[in-house]
Design a protein around this motif. Structure first.
Motif, PDB file in Angstrom:
ATOM      1  N   ILE A  72      43.428  30.892  44.406  1.00 34.77           N
ATOM      2  CA  ILE A  72      43.038  32.207  44.923  1.00 34.77           C
ATOM      3  C   ILE A  72      44.057  32.580  45.999  1.00 34.77           C
ATOM      4  O   ILE A  72      44.262  31.830  46.953  1.00 34.77           O
ATOM      5  CB  ILE A  72      41.620  32.162  45.523  1.00 34.77           C
ATOM      6  CG1 ILE A  72      40.597  31.795  44.450  1.00 34.77           C
ATOM      7  CG2 ILE A  72      41.272  33.488  46.189  1.00 34.77           C
ATOM      8  CD1 ILE A  72      39.202  31.584  44.982  1.00 34.77           C
ATOM      9  N   GLU A  73      44.677  33.746  45.826  1.00 34.68           N
ATOM     10  CA  GLU A  73      45.705  34.142  46.789  1.00 34.68           C
ATOM     11  C   GLU A  73      45.091  34.860  47.987  1.00 34.68           C
ATOM     12  O   GLU A  73      45.401  34.566  49.125  1.00 34.68           O
ATOM     13  CB  GLU A  73      46.747  35.011  46.096  1.00 34.68           C
ATOM     14  CG  GLU A  73      47.556  34.213  45.090  1.00 34.68           C
ATOM     15  CD  GLU A  73      48.593  35.055  44.384  1.00 34.68           C
ATOM     16  OE1 GLU A  73      48.885  36.185  44.840  1.00 34.68           O
ATOM     17  OE2 GLU A  73      49.128  34.581  43.375  1.00 34.68           O
ATOM     18  N   ASN A  74      44.260  35.834  47.767  1.00 31.65           N
ATOM     19  CA  ASN A  74      43.611  36.581  48.842  1.00 31.65           C
ATOM     20  C   ASN A  74      42.134  36.708  48.522  1.00 31.65           C
ATOM     21  O   ASN A  74      41.745  36.833  47.362  1.00 31.65           O
ATOM     22  CB  ASN A  74      44.193  37.993  48.973  1.00 31.65           C
ATOM     23  CG  ASN A  74      45.639  37.971  49.444  1.00 31.65           C
ATOM     24  OD1 ASN A  74      45.979  37.190  50.314  1.00 31.65           O
ATOM     25  ND2 ASN A  74      46.458  38.811  48.847  1.00 31.65           N
ATOM     26  N   ILE A  75      41.347  36.697  49.557  1.00 31.39           N
ATOM     27  CA  ILE A  75      39.918  36.929  49.373  1.00 31.39           C
ATOM     28  C   ILE A  75      39.461  37.864  50.476  1.00 31.39           C
ATOM     29  O   ILE A  75      39.881  37.749  51.625  1.00 31.39           O
ATOM     30  CB  ILE A  75      39.131  35.596  49.386  1.00 31.39           C
ATOM     31  CG1 ILE A  75      37.663  35.847  49.073  1.00 31.39           C
ATOM     32  CG2 ILE A  75      39.266  34.876  50.700  1.00 31.39           C
ATOM     33  CD1 ILE A  75      36.865  34.593  48.785  1.00 31.39           C
ATOM     34  N   GLU A  76      38.670  38.833  50.103  1.00 32.14           N
ATOM     35  CA  GLU A  76      38.098  39.764  51.076  1.00 32.14           C
ATOM     36  C   GLU A  76      36.602  39.567  51.078  1.00 32.14           C
ATOM     37  O   GLU A  76      35.984  39.344  50.038  1.00 32.14           O
ATOM     38  CB  GLU A  76      38.416  41.214  50.691  1.00 32.14           C
ATOM     39  CG  GLU A  76      39.866  41.572  50.868  1.00 32.14           C
ATOM     40  CD  GLU A  76      40.126  43.035  50.544  1.00 32.14           C
ATOM     41  OE1 GLU A  76      39.187  43.849  50.625  1.00 32.14           O
ATOM     42  OE2 GLU A  76      41.273  43.344  50.218  1.00 32.14           O
TER      43      GLU A  76
END
Length: 153
Positions: free
Chosen positions: A137-141
């Motif tokens: 997972i590169e980015n998580i919001e």
């Protein structure tokens, strides 16, 4: 894997019997000098075990036949009996590059009073770590809000 086990078997036989006996592997089975041992892998197999998204597991069985060719001096049968008893002890545990392995299903037979066939299996689990092959997972919001009536803290 098989080469590591053959090296472990060979080392243990050498440690037990010394340099009075030659030790051959299946690939070098020509022009044997008696007395000697010949280490020959038998049919091995792999069985899939429980796996998940992180690891894959297999159970592998590696059976071997260790042939012993005694000196032809009229005492072959009794020498084969003595060697078989020592093989039970020395091949119970072997050291390899992959760790210590335990020999199982040991048995022997003597063919025509002058050839010892000693069977031993080394069984182990093989695990493959697949975490490197899974996408990360590169980015998580994350949106967090307090419910009405709750306070922070």
């Amino acid at each position: 894997m098989i080469e590591e086990i053959i090296c472990g078997i060979s080392s243990k036989i050498y440690e037990t019997f010394g340099d009075e006996y030659e030790i051959y592997s299946d690939r070098m089975a020509q022009n044997l000098e008696e007395p000697c041992f010949l280490i020959s892998p038998l049919n091995h197999y792999q069985q899939s075990k429980l796996s998940n998204s992180t690891y894959k597991r297999w159970y592998r069985k590696y059976p071997f036949c260790i042939f012993f060719y005694p000196k032809r001096n009229g005492n072959q049968y009794s020498e084969n009996q003595l060697v078989a008893e020592k093989l039970y002890e020395c091949l119970e545990y072997i050291d390899t590059e992959i760790g210590k392995l335990r020999g199982t299903n040991m048995r022997y037979s003597i063919e025509e009073k002058d050839l010892l066939n000693f069977i031993v299996s080394y069984n182990l689990f093989v695990v493959e770590d697949t975490r490197d092959t899974l996408p990360l997972i590169e980015n998580i919001e994350q949106n967090v809000a307090l419910k009405e009536g709750q306070t922070d803290g």
